[in-house]
Scaffold this motif. Structure first.
Motif, PDB file in Angstrom:
ATOM      1  N   PRO A  50     -39.366 -42.013   6.838  1.00  0.00           N
ATOM      2  CA  PRO A  50     -37.897 -42.093   6.815  1.00  0.00           C
ATOM      3  C   PRO A  50     -37.313 -41.196   5.728  1.00  0.00           C
ATOM      4  N   ARG A  51     -36.062 -40.814   5.925  1.00  0.00           N
ATOM      5  CA  ARG A  51     -35.434 -39.857   5.012  1.00  0.00           C
ATOM      6  C   ARG A  51     -35.462 -40.340   3.567  1.00  0.00           C
ATOM      7  N   LEU A  52     -35.191 -41.613   3.328  1.00  0.00           N
ATOM      8  CA  LEU A  52     -35.195 -42.131   1.963  1.00  0.00           C
ATOM      9  C   LEU A  52     -36.560 -41.936   1.308  1.00  0.00           C
ATOM     10  N   VAL A  53     -37.622 -42.175   2.070  1.00  0.00           N
ATOM     11  CA  VAL A  53     -38.977 -42.009   1.537  1.00  0.00           C
ATOM     12  C   VAL A  53     -39.253 -40.534   1.268  1.00  0.00           C
ATOM     13  N   ARG A  54     -38.854 -39.675   2.198  1.00  0.00           N
ATOM     14  CA  ARG A  54     -39.060 -38.237   2.003  1.00  0.00           C
ATOM     15  C   ARG A  54     -38.314 -37.741   0.769  1.00  0.00           C
TER      16      ARG A  54
END
Length: 493
Positions: free
Chosen positions: A310-314
């Motif tokens: 997910p974008r937050l993790v990336r």
């Protein structure tokens, strides 16, 4: 799943959703589908309006209890999230919640399973973890199992990253009269071949060896880095400890103890300097660890599969490589990977050793040429070394490729001159050694340039040089020393 015009339909098991793309296990294999182009129907379909990013970390407790939480807190502060921790009932699990500071909406849950490096890789293979926290490098059998499980090549630099740097250090009590130990002596002590301090210039007293347990990541890193060879093993009498805390506590209570611990957690214990038979001496200073001039560096690894997060993790993972994150890493007690420039006048000992230890094949003219080339430059702490008996870069150096490439992409060295300088050990004739060193320097340069995909390389000068065995960092009488001498340094003007 059905395309919005109804023309295409996909059925299968939903493996994941990262807020943008679905991963679906279908009769055609695993597919990645753009969520904006399909309608999802079924009990597994996510809530698109209140999506929460999820990721599961598993592995080394030292990383999951201190280092990553510090980085998450700093990332949250920067990006506008309140980060809170919810501890599990068993003491080995925790969830970090990311909530929007303005709206209070939950945006992410980072799950942690605090076990050890072995269990972290086992969780990844069992699809019970997304990212492994490890204090030692991936084992070949783990890499094969990951390939077989469809996780991908975990040895690829895109699948593994060095989060921070640590170092293994020989520890004694402050009142121990011994101040240094050769790498050969240290290996012999750990193997039980030297068992009295008198053999090291100390009192007539037995050496009590303390090591971390074999199942711990740093315990395994100790086995990897000590280079005892296939015919020797750690002494059976060595006392094993489940954690650094218990090791440090036990060593601190015994004036005749010697423990192999961590640079980041040695409390009041004193580190023995490592020396060579020919007089070189080094300790685990920040710069010595960054450059790998200290031979027992211990990188902290994150391993992840070939999977879109997910974008937050990336965004969080990208943040961990930023200059701001490097300062957080340093404050947490680890060694960061931010390049430092070392002026020539701060390297007097190195150049003095180059003169004192020059072999018969290194002429005064060779040394003068090296000094002429390097004097206008500064050495970066970014150094490249190789795996034992191999032309492959070691783990820290592979991370350095990425770090330096990203610096080039950010334009950090625009308008400057970057020189990759190859050095060799002293085995064999000087001429061929210089050629080998030149080839290594060129290979490292090519690897960095290839990784710097978006850099405008026309804005700087990139060159290679080689001086072979002209500036040894260690004695050539051991594999440790030869490995330290086979290196590519980066100099900048």
């Amino acid at each position: 799943m059905t395309s919005r015009d109804g023309a295409v339909e996909i059925s299968g098991n939903l493996l994941g959703f990262d807020g943008e793309f679905y991963r679906v296990d279908t009769i055609y294999g695993e597919l990645t589908v753009d969520g904006s182009g399909v309608l999802c129907e079924g009990p597994g379909c996510p809530d698109l309006t209140n999506f929460v990013a999820e990721v599961r970390f598993s592995g080394a407790p030292a990383v999951g209890r201190l280092l990553l939480p510090a980085l998450m807190a700093a990332f949250g502060q920067k990006e506008g999230y309140d980060v809170t921790r919810v501890d599990g009932a068993d003491g080995h699990r925790a969830i970090y919640r990311f909530e929007d500071r303005q709206t209070g909406a939950l945006r992410g849950r980072f799950h942690f399973h605090l076990t050890n490096s072995d269990e972290g890789f086992a969780d990844l293979l069992a699809n019970e973890a997304d990212i492994v926290m490890s204090l030692r490098e991936l084992r070949p059998d783990e890499a094969r199992l990951a390939e077989d499980a469809g996780i991908g090549d975990l040895t690829d630099r895109r699948r593994s990253r060095v989060l921070a740097l640590d170092a293994l250090v020989p520890l004694v009590t402050p009142d121990n009269p011994v101040r240094s130990i050769t790498t050969t002596q240290l290996a012999s002590v750990l193997a039980g071949e030297i068992d009295n301090w008198q053999d090291l210039g100390g009192p007539d007293a037995p050496i009590a060896v303390h090591l971390l347990a074999a199942e711990t990541g740093l315990g395994q890193a100790t086995e990897d880095r000590m280079l005892l060879g296939e015919t020797r093993a750690f002494a059976a009498e060595a006392r094993r400890h489940p954690s650094l805390t218990t090791l440090v506590h036990s060593v601190s209570r015994d004036p005749f103890a010697l423990g192999i611990g961590s640079r980041t957690d040695k409390a009041t214990l004193r580190e023995l300097a490592l020396t060579g038979e020919c007089g070189f001496e080094t300790t685990a200073t920040r710069r010595a660890v960054k450059t790998e001039d200290y031979p027992l560096t211990a990188p902290v690894f994150l391993y992840s599969p070939a999977r879109r997060f997910p974008r937050l993790v990336r965004e969080f993972l990208a943040y961990t490589r930023s200059p701001a994150a490097q300062l957080v890493i340093r404050r947490a007690g680890y060694v960061d990977q931010l390049p430092e420039e070392i002026a020539i006048d701060a390297q007097g000992d190195r150049f003095a050793n180059a003169v004192l230890r020059a072999g018969e094949d290194v002429s005064l003219e060779d040394l003068q040429q090296m000094v002429r080339v390097l004097t206008p430059l500064k050495r970066l702490t970014t150094t490249f070394r190789f795996e034992p008996g191999s032309a492959r870069l070691d783990a820290q150096s592979r991370s350095n490729v990425t770090q330096l490439a990203q610096a080039l992409e950010r334009g950090l060295y625009d308008t400057r001159r970057l020189v990759f300088v190859g050095f060799s050990d002293g085995d064999g004739p000087a001429g061929p050694n210089r050629q080998i060193a030149r080839k290594r320097a060129a290979a490292v340069r090519e690897a960095v340039v290839a990784a710097a995909e978006t850099a405008n390389l026309s804005r700087l000068r990139i060159e290679t040089q080689a001086f072979g065995e002209a500036m040894p960092m260690a004695c050539d009488d051991s594999e440790w020393g030869r490995r330290a001498n086979r290196r590519v340094e980066v100099w900048v003007r």
